[in-house]
Design a protein around this motif. Sequence first.
Motif, PDB file in Angstrom:
ATOM      1  N   ASP A  43       0.867  -1.180   0.000  1.00  0.00           N
ATOM      2  CA  ASP A  43       0.000   0.000   0.000  1.00  0.00           C
ATOM      3  C   ASP A  43       0.905   1.232   0.000  1.00  0.00           C
ATOM      4  OD1 ASP A  43      -1.837   2.169   0.885  1.00  0.00           O
ATOM      5  OD2 ASP A  43      -3.230   0.513   1.248  1.00  0.00           O
ATOM      6  N   ASP A  91       0.274   3.926   1.393  1.00  0.00           N
ATOM      7  CA  ASP A  91       0.117   4.604   2.686  1.00  0.00           C
ATOM      8  C   ASP A  91       1.052   3.929   3.694  1.00  0.00           C
ATOM      9  OD1 ASP A  91      -0.704   5.414   5.249  1.00  0.00           O
ATOM     10  OD2 ASP A  91      -2.786   5.664   4.627  1.00  0.00           O
ATOM     11  N   LEU A 102      -0.412   3.095   7.187  1.00  0.00           N
ATOM     12  CA  LEU A 102      -1.336   1.969   7.154  1.00  0.00           C
ATOM     13  C   LEU A 102      -0.581   0.642   7.049  1.00  0.00           C
ATOM     14  CD1 LEU A 102      -4.177   0.767   7.005  1.00  0.00           C
ATOM     15  CD2 LEU A 102      -4.118   1.161   4.524  1.00  0.00           C
ATOM     16  N   ASP A 110      -3.320  -3.045  -1.988  1.00  0.00           N
ATOM     17  CA  ASP A 110      -4.105  -1.842  -2.260  1.00  0.00           C
ATOM     18  C   ASP A 110      -4.364  -1.738  -3.763  1.00  0.00           C
ATOM     19  OD1 ASP A 110      -5.348   0.633  -1.830  1.00  0.00           O
ATOM     20  OD2 ASP A 110      -3.481   1.707  -2.214  1.00  0.00           O
ATOM     21  N   ILE A 119      -7.515  -4.148  -1.031  1.00  0.00           N
ATOM     22  CA  ILE A 119      -7.883  -3.065  -0.131  1.00  0.00           C
ATOM     23  C   ILE A 119      -8.202  -1.835  -0.977  1.00  0.00           C
ATOM     24  CG2 ILE A 119      -7.117  -1.582   1.764  1.00  0.00           C
ATOM     25  CD1 ILE A 119      -5.129  -3.752   2.539  1.00  0.00           C
ATOM     26  N   SER A 146     -10.600   2.203  -0.991  1.00  0.00           N
ATOM     27  CA  SER A 146     -11.548   3.141  -0.392  1.00  0.00           C
ATOM     28  C   SER A 146     -12.868   3.129  -1.157  1.00  0.00           C
ATOM     29  CB  SER A 146     -10.961   4.557  -0.401  1.00  0.00           C
ATOM     30  OG  SER A 146     -10.629   4.938  -1.725  1.00  0.00           O
ATOM     31  N   LYS A 169     -11.485   0.541   3.124  1.00  0.00           N
ATOM     32  CA  LYS A 169     -10.859   1.410   4.119  1.00  0.00           C
ATOM     33  C   LYS A 169     -11.916   2.219   4.857  1.00  0.00           C
ATOM     34  CE  LYS A 169      -6.515   1.872   1.561  1.00  0.00           C
ATOM     35  NZ  LYS A 169      -5.570   2.801   0.897  1.00  0.00           N
ATOM     36  N   PRO A 170     -11.724   2.519   6.132  1.00  0.00           N
ATOM     37  CA  PRO A 170     -10.554   2.185   6.951  1.00  0.00           C
ATOM     38  C   PRO A 170     -10.534   0.708   7.341  1.00  0.00           C
ATOM     39  CG  PRO A 170     -12.215   3.269   8.282  1.00  0.00           C
ATOM     40  CD  PRO A 170     -12.720   3.323   6.874  1.00  0.00           C
ATOM     41  N   VAL A 171      -9.335   0.132   7.355  1.00  0.00           N
ATOM     42  CA  VAL A 171      -9.167  -1.273   7.706  1.00  0.00           C
ATOM     43  C   VAL A 171      -8.974  -1.379   9.213  1.00  0.00           C
ATOM     44  CG1 VAL A 171      -7.808  -3.353   7.356  1.00  0.00           C
ATOM     45  CG2 VAL A 171      -8.132  -1.754   5.468  1.00  0.00           C
TER      46      VAL A 171
END
Length: 246
Positions: free
Chosen positions: A7, A9, A12, A58, A87, A89, A108-110
């Motif tokens: 991911d 992020d 995350l 992601d 994963i 959003s 998300k949010p996970v």
Amino acid sequence: MRIAICDDDVILCHQLEGIILGFGKNEDVPVQTSVFFDGKGLWKYMKQGNHFDLIFLDIEMEQMNGIAVGRAIRDTLGDEECKIVFISSRRDYAMELFAIRPMDFLVKPVTEEKLKAVWELYSRLYQKEQNVFYYQAKGNKNYIAFSRILYFRADNRKIEIHTIDRDVVTFYGKMSEVKRQTDAGRFIQISRSELVNYNAVEEYREHMLILRGGERLLIVASRRKTAGLQISDYMGEMMKNVGSDY
């Protein structure tokens, strides 16, 4: 267990890694994690011959998005053993992801609760995939792992096992016994004489299944409703978390 987290992020990624390592410690399961911040890095690592049992991937990444990585894992590497959890959003990727055969999809949010559900699902599927099919041929008792089977086809008393290697294994038996043994797995009966491994399905249409490698099998009219419900149930395992955030 080898797990990859990919991911862009960074925060995350490290949060997921900490939770997953905690699951392994609590259940005394050896877990080795690798973290990647873009799809290109993960793909390069896997092309070098490195394998993962489970990947948290992601979808929205600039350098090779998750869907491209998933397709490469399945189509270029031919890796069907690795379980992929996407994963995102967004919630509208279900049909795009079908051909990649993901294990699950997280919005998300996970949360730790969602990750726990994925951990438990992976454990259940792992146990199922350790199951094997036993058959008698030429006086010997043989077995083949469910994960290697595309489908069974019956012709009178002769049963054919069509495998992922495109081999056909033949033995004498009854379809009722085949069904009994495969109850522990995810198999779909599409006709009186054909039983298909759901994990081999690349595309589903109301009247047809398209398998890995492009082979097409027709679903007889009398089986379409039941087959569709089974596929919906199996897809539901992947999508069970999608609506939980509303």
